[in-house]
Scaffold this motif. Structure first.
Motif, short mmCIF file in Angstrom:
data_model
loop_
_atom_site.label_atom_id
_atom_site.label_comp_id
_atom_site.label_asym_id
_atom_site.label_seq_id
_atom_site.Cartn_x
_atom_site.Cartn_y
_atom_site.Cartn_z
N ASP A 17 0.82 -1.22 0.00
CA ASP A 17 0.00 0.00 0.00
C ASP A 17 0.85 1.26 0.00
OD1 ASP A 17 -2.29 -1.49 0.02
OD2 ASP A 17 -2.58 -1.39 2.19
N TYR A 18 2.14 1.14 0.35
CA TYR A 18 2.96 2.33 0.52
C TYR A 18 4.19 2.35 -0.39
CZ TYR A 18 0.01 2.50 4.61
OH TYR A 18 -1.08 2.52 5.44
N VAL A 19 4.24 1.44 -1.36
CA VAL A 19 5.42 1.35 -2.22
C VAL A 19 5.63 2.63 -3.03
CG1 VAL A 19 6.39 0.18 -4.23
CG2 VAL A 19 5.40 -1.16 -2.36
N ASP A 20 4.56 3.23 -3.52
CA ASP A 20 4.67 4.36 -4.44
C ASP A 20 4.50 5.71 -3.76
OD1 ASP A 20 5.07 2.65 -6.60
OD2 ASP A 20 2.91 2.35 -6.84
N ARG A 21 4.45 5.74 -2.45
CA ARG A 21 4.31 7.02 -1.78
C ARG A 21 4.92 6.95 -0.40
NH1 ARG A 21 0.14 7.10 1.94
NH2 ARG A 21 -1.38 5.39 1.84
N SER A 22 5.15 8.10 0.20
CA SER A 22 5.75 8.13 1.53
C SER A 22 4.67 7.97 2.60
CB SER A 22 6.49 9.46 1.73
OG SER A 22 5.58 10.54 1.71
N TYR A 23 5.11 7.64 3.79
CA TYR A 23 4.23 7.46 4.93
C TYR A 23 4.61 8.50 5.97
CZ TYR A 23 2.35 5.13 9.15
OH TYR A 23 1.70 4.83 10.32
N PHE A 24 3.77 9.54 6.10
CA PHE A 24 4.07 10.68 6.96
C PHE A 24 5.44 11.27 6.63
CE2 PHE A 24 0.83 8.42 9.34
CZ PHE A 24 0.02 9.44 9.78
N GLY A 25 5.78 11.26 5.34
CA GLY A 25 7.04 11.83 4.89
C GLY A 25 8.20 10.86 4.86
N VAL A 26 8.04 9.66 5.45
CA VAL A 26 9.11 8.66 5.48
C VAL A 26 9.03 7.82 4.21
CG1 VAL A 26 10.11 6.72 6.74
CG2 VAL A 26 9.02 8.60 7.99
#
Length: 296
Positions: free
Chosen positions: A194-203
């Protein structure tokens, strides 16, 4: 026959050292505020106005440890907030609030004859206590939830030297032009599909931390609106020099306290947060309540 019930209870307990809260006293000046809010509503099947039975509870604690002596001022506070709600039609209990925050600001007078200007160093840490979820409906209309956050996912830690302007206990402005900030997360949130293509809270994907360097401002102002009615204003700003410094993180809190008598008080809280890494839009919350209070 129709029946509707609504019950709200707010309990506030305060403890503080004797003396005028707006007058600084040498040594430790400690105070604590604890609040419990309970809300319940119930509707029987014949209630024509519509409604959903629910139960909710909120716990809040704000503890301060402040020290003043000669040319030194040291302010510390711990903020704990947690709330849950459950509706009859919802299979899940949901959080209404979850916050752990620790602040510490140390100041040393620039000039011994001026008690308003200080060289300063501050530390701020923020996270939450338990898991947070996003909710949506599946193809059959059932509610499903997905874990989105957890303890120290995210967790924020920032610190830096700066300049503190302080006027009594009702006004303080701390400007730190060289603030280091770390955003910490569990890598399970950055390694999943779910988070491969975007950051998670900037991480970034696959990482556990994000390091930033920027400028921060922390301001507090206490205003007396009317007799027995005060308003606390807190503003936190942060700009990251290393990535889009124009996207300033904003956290504003307004807390109105209304003292009816020695035992009854009312409160209203408004908070607005803008964090480009988290949502990219303003998050708004409001809390109000009439309750019992006791002061030591």
């Amino acid at each position: 026959m129709s029946l509707g019930t609504l019950f709200t209870l707010v309990l506030t307990v305060s403890a503080q050292d004797a003396g005028d809260e707006d007058q600084l006293v040498d040594g430790w000046n400690n105070q604590g505020n604890f609040q419990f809010l309970f809300n319940q509503s119930a509707f029987n099947k014949d209630w024509t106005g519509g409604g959903t039975s629910s139960i909710a509870g909120n716990l809040n604690a704000n503890i301060e440890f402040n020290y003043t002596k000669d040319r030194v001022t040291w302010e510390n506070d711990i903020i704990l907030e947690y709330g849950l709600t459950k509706q009859d039609t919802d299979p899940f209990t949901r959080k209404t609030n979850d916050r752990i925050e620790i602040n510490s600001v140390y100041g040393y007078e620039v000039n011994k004859d001026d008690d308003t200007a200080y060289y300063s160093f501050f530390i701020n840490a923020m996270t939450q206590a338990t898991k947070g979820y996003t909710f949506k409906k599946d193809s059959l209309g059932n509610t499903i939830r997905t874990e989105r956050t957890n303890f120290f996912s995210p967790g924020y830690l920032q610190a830096g030297p700066g300049y503190l302007y302080k006027k009594g206990s009702f006004l303080s402005i701390n400007l730190a032009p060289s603030t280091a900030r770390i955003i910490m997360v569990d890598d399970k949130f950055t390694s999943g599909t779910d988070y491969v293509d975007r950051s998670y809270f900037g991480v970034a994907s696959g990482e556990e931390r994000r390091y930033e360097l920027g400028a921060s401002l922390n301001a507090f102002y206490k205003l007396t609106l009317l007799e027995n009615i005060t308003m606390d204003n807190k503003l936190l700003l942060y700009s990251n020099y290393l990535d889009q410094p124009g996207n300033v993180d904003i956290n504003y809190l307004a807390h109105i306290k209304m003292k009816v008598n020695d035992w009854v008080s009312a409160k209203f809280i408004f908070q607005a947060i803008y964090d480009d890494n988290a949502v990219g839009a303003f998050q708004i919350r409001e809390v109000s309540g009439l309750g019992l209070s006791y002061t030591l």
